[in-house]
Design an enzyme around this catalytic site. Structure first.
Site, mmCIF file in Angstrom:
data_model
loop_
_atom_site.group_PDB
_atom_site.id
_atom_site.type_symbol
_atom_site.label_atom_id
_atom_site.label_comp_id
_atom_site.label_asym_id
_atom_site.label_seq_id
_atom_site.Cartn_x
_atom_site.Cartn_y
_atom_site.Cartn_z
ATOM 1 N N CYS A 2 33.852 35.312 44.084
ATOM 2 C CA CYS A 2 33.219 35.626 45.423
ATOM 3 C C CYS A 2 33.484 37.172 45.675
ATOM 4 O O CYS A 2 34.588 37.751 45.443
ATOM 5 C CB CYS A 2 33.940 34.534 46.411
ATOM 6 S SG CYS A 2 33.727 32.755 45.759
ATOM 7 N N LYS A 568 29.350 38.728 37.751
ATOM 8 C CA LYS A 568 29.667 40.069 36.785
ATOM 9 C C LYS A 568 31.257 40.223 36.765
ATOM 10 O O LYS A 568 31.723 40.430 35.658
ATOM 11 C CB LYS A 568 29.033 41.263 37.569
ATOM 12 C CG LYS A 568 29.332 42.623 36.896
ATOM 13 C CD LYS A 568 28.693 42.862 35.857
ATOM 14 C CE LYS A 568 28.675 44.023 34.890
ATOM 15 N NZ LYS A 568 28.482 43.868 33.498
HETATM 16 O O1 M6R Z 1 34.983 43.157 33.705
HETATM 17 P P1 M6R Z 1 35.535 42.425 32.427
HETATM 18 O O2 M6R Z 1 35.147 43.560 31.233
HETATM 19 O O3 M6R Z 1 36.961 42.383 32.173
HETATM 20 O O4 M6R Z 1 34.691 41.204 32.059
HETATM 21 C C1 M6R Z 1 35.046 40.407 30.870
HETATM 22 C C2 M6R Z 1 34.008 39.298 30.731
HETATM 23 O O5 M6R Z 1 33.872 38.447 31.887
HETATM 24 C C3 M6R Z 1 32.404 39.914 30.360
HETATM 25 O O6 M6R Z 1 32.568 40.714 29.732
HETATM 26 C C4 M6R Z 1 31.544 38.810 30.411
HETATM 27 O O7 M6R Z 1 31.630 38.179 29.145
HETATM 28 C C5 M6R Z 1 30.111 39.544 30.274
HETATM 29 N N1 M6R Z 1 29.342 39.008 31.417
HETATM 30 C C6 M6R Z 1 29.330 39.304 29.015
HETATM 31 O O8 M6R Z 1 28.286 40.036 29.030
#
Ligand code: M6R
Length: 573
Positions: A2, A568
């Site tokens: 959120c 995201k």
């Molecule tokens: O912001 P971050 O790189 O730490 O995020 C990690 C994961 O949540 C992120 O890579 C997620 O797996 C993506 N949506 C994959 O495309």
């Protein structure tokens, strides 16, 4: 997860709040809403569609005091009742919340009021109402009873109070008043400086005065930070963010290399001497780039392990004071990764953040930062940032083994010659009806398989698995039949023949094989890859597979930028 925002302004703040929510939408888009003060009463408008719908619904609304929320559902389904803001049972207090109140059930049992929603946040607003004193006093005393995480903005009788534990929150003055948001990029108006709230800190916001408090209710002084200017001059505009971002990969790899060769990134590092062990910790796609990084470090003789952050935190790992711990994260805000970094900081380990977001929480925790210069990623599925992470980890492995200088020409050649390769349309039409999809590979190609499978699941909702090709015969081969599509990645020369034998085993069971490779092979339907030095092949090979996920998603009529159930930034555990 959120995103929250709050404005107290001289002029109408409704449009500011809606604009901030649009920027914060990456933190969750299940629902959104605002509450604002109008003639002494709190009015609330919510939407289950999107921020643009909220904008339409609030076009004629005006108020100088507004709180806003964009939701990723944790407690309670996606309904208007569960959408924020939440009001206390007397309708006198409104609250927006990012985080999780872990003891909400116990708190709820002890509150004598009627609840409208299934959320933990509605419990919190009623808990605040049940406390005594001014709004700031009530918020602080309620927070003491709360277990869990929160960033909150609360309004009552024209007053605005914010506070946080674990979830991020920033406050600032701007020419029109004061603002609080979950992310500094969501400040609307002319903000020059901002304040970072630390855990268990609170603030009372008035149009021209912000007062800060600690958890004991004592006033504290805080220093302002300069708001960094983030300019992105390479945006490619395509019909979806995901498509633009995959296509931007070439530009951002070039930019990243330029920054690493021309700036002082490496000389600013304070690393342990003679590193013999590197451990990488991350989630999701960033975990896959960490796996790739570990391979690069091992190639340079540095012992390396990789951990999923949510597992590491509660695991039994034996720590090594001489090792370097690298946290890989696009956002630098991922709760599980941050929790590990905090844990290892307490234990006085050597930490390094590899992030794509200047000023993010992870950068502030770690003594060392390696930036990726991928520019902002909007699509939930990470693409260009993944490639930049892999690239920077490779560059860093060369730096640690003092081979960077010798490889500069090779790196430049790669960024100049590398081409973005879409997935072949005719082939897509031929294979798009398969409902059972395996991605296989060996060594680094297996890591690419993991990432390709995650991309496909994430945006097209097709169930797929990634498996080391040699492991198939130990069980999973039982699933292979004429309804199975196997996408095999082959860029590793030393295991090429072994992989081809594994593919024969699949074909013998009726499985359809597509080979993604830079080697020649007439036996299978092939996606020919541009031939580059072996260590760049993880980047070359993932691009058509990112496109494969994207084109499948489009074929099925989904929005690749906002997959269901996801957000995201994953800012809850
Ligand atoms: O912001 P971050 O790189 O730490 O995020 C990690 C994961 O949540 C992120 O890579 C997620 O797996 C993506 N949506 C994959 O495309």
């Amino acid at each position: 997860m959120c995103g929250i925002c709050a404005y107290k302004t001289k002029e109408n703040a409704v449009k500011f709040a809606v604009e901030s929510l649009k920027i914060l939408e990456y933190r969750g888009y299940d629902s959104c809403g605002i509450s604002f003060l109008k003639n002494g009463e709190i009015e609330t408008v919510k939407s289950l569609i999107d921020i643009d719908d909220l904008k339409k619904k609030t076009e004629n609304k005006t108020s100088n005091l507004v709180i806003g929320h964009t939701r990723w559902a944790t407690h309670g389904g996606v309904t208007l009742k569960n959408a924020h803001p939440h009001l206390s049972s007397s309708n006198k207090i409104a609250l927006v919340h990012n985080g999780i109140i872990e003891n909400y059930k116990t708190l709820k049992e002890n509150l004598n009021c009627a609840f409208q929603s299934e959320t933990d946040s509605e419990v919190l607003v009623n808990l605040i109402e049940s406390e005594k004193g001014s709004l700031i006093e009530k918020v602080i005393s309620a927070s003491k009873k709360v277990e869990g995480t929160f960033a909150i903005a609360v309004i009552e009788n024209g007053e605005l109070v914010v506070g946080k534990r674990e979830s991020p929150l920033y406050v600032a003055y701007f020419d029109g008043g004061v603002v609080a948001t979950s992310d500094i990029s969501a400040f609307v108006g002319n903000v020059k400086e901002f304040y970072i709230l630390n855990d268990n800190e609170f603030a009372s916001l008035n149009e021209n005065k912000i007062e800060f408090f600690n958890e004991n209710g004592e006033k504290i002084k805080k220093n302002a930070e300069i708001l960094p200017k983030i300019t992105q001059n390479f945006k490619i505009f395509d019909k979806t963010h995901m498509e633009s971002e995959i296509k931007e990969t070439k530009i951002v790899l070039k930019n990243t290399l330029k920054e690493y060769l021309n700036s002082s990134v490496f000389s600013d590092l304070n690393l342990p001497k003679n590193i013999k062990e590197i451990n990488l910790i991350a989630c999701g796609t960033a975990f896959h780039s960490a796996l790739m990084g570990a391979e690069f470090f091992k190639e340079q003789g540095i012992n390396s392990h990789t951990y999923v952050a949510s597992e590491f935190r509660y695991g039994r790992e034996i720590l090594n004071k001489n090792a370097l711990y690298i946290f890989v994260s696009q956002s630098g805000e991922t709760a599980d990764t941050i929790a590990c970094a905090k844990l290892l900081k307490e234990k006085k380990m050597h930490l390094l953040a590899l992030t794509n977001t200047p000023n993010c929480v992870l950068n502030r925790i770690c003594e060392n930062v390696l930036p990726t210069f991928a520019g902002k990623e909007f699509a939930v599925a990470s693409t260009k940032a993944y490639c930049c992470q892999v690239f920077v980890l490779f560059i860093f492995s060369l730096f640690l083994s003092q081979k960077l200088q010798d490889n500069i020409d090779e790196l430049i050649k790669f960024t100049n010659e590398f081409q973005i390769q879409d997935f072949d349309k005719d082939l897509l039409n031929k294979i798009s009806s398969f409902q059972k999809i395996f991605f296989v590979g060996r060594e680094k190609d297996y890591i690419t398989a993991l990432e390709a499978s995650l991309k496909l699941k994430e945006i097209s909702y097709i169930n797929s698995i990634a498996i080391p090709a040699g492991e198939l015969k130990h069980g999973t081969l039982a699933l292979v039949d004429e309804n199975t599509l196997v996408i095999a990645i082959s860029t590793e020369k030393n295991v090429r023949e072994k992989l081809l034998s594994n593919l024969e085993e699949i074909r013998a069971r009726g499985g359809e094989v597509v080979l993604v490779s830079n080697f020649s092979c007439k036996d299978y339907i092939k996606i020919p890859l541009q031939a580059m030095h072996e260590n760049f092949m993880p980047i070359v090979s993932i691009i058509p597979l990112q496109f494969f996920a994207l084109r499948m998603c489009e074929k099925l009529g989904y929005n690749p930028d906002k997959p269901k159930n996801l957000a995201k930034s994953v800012t809850v555990e």
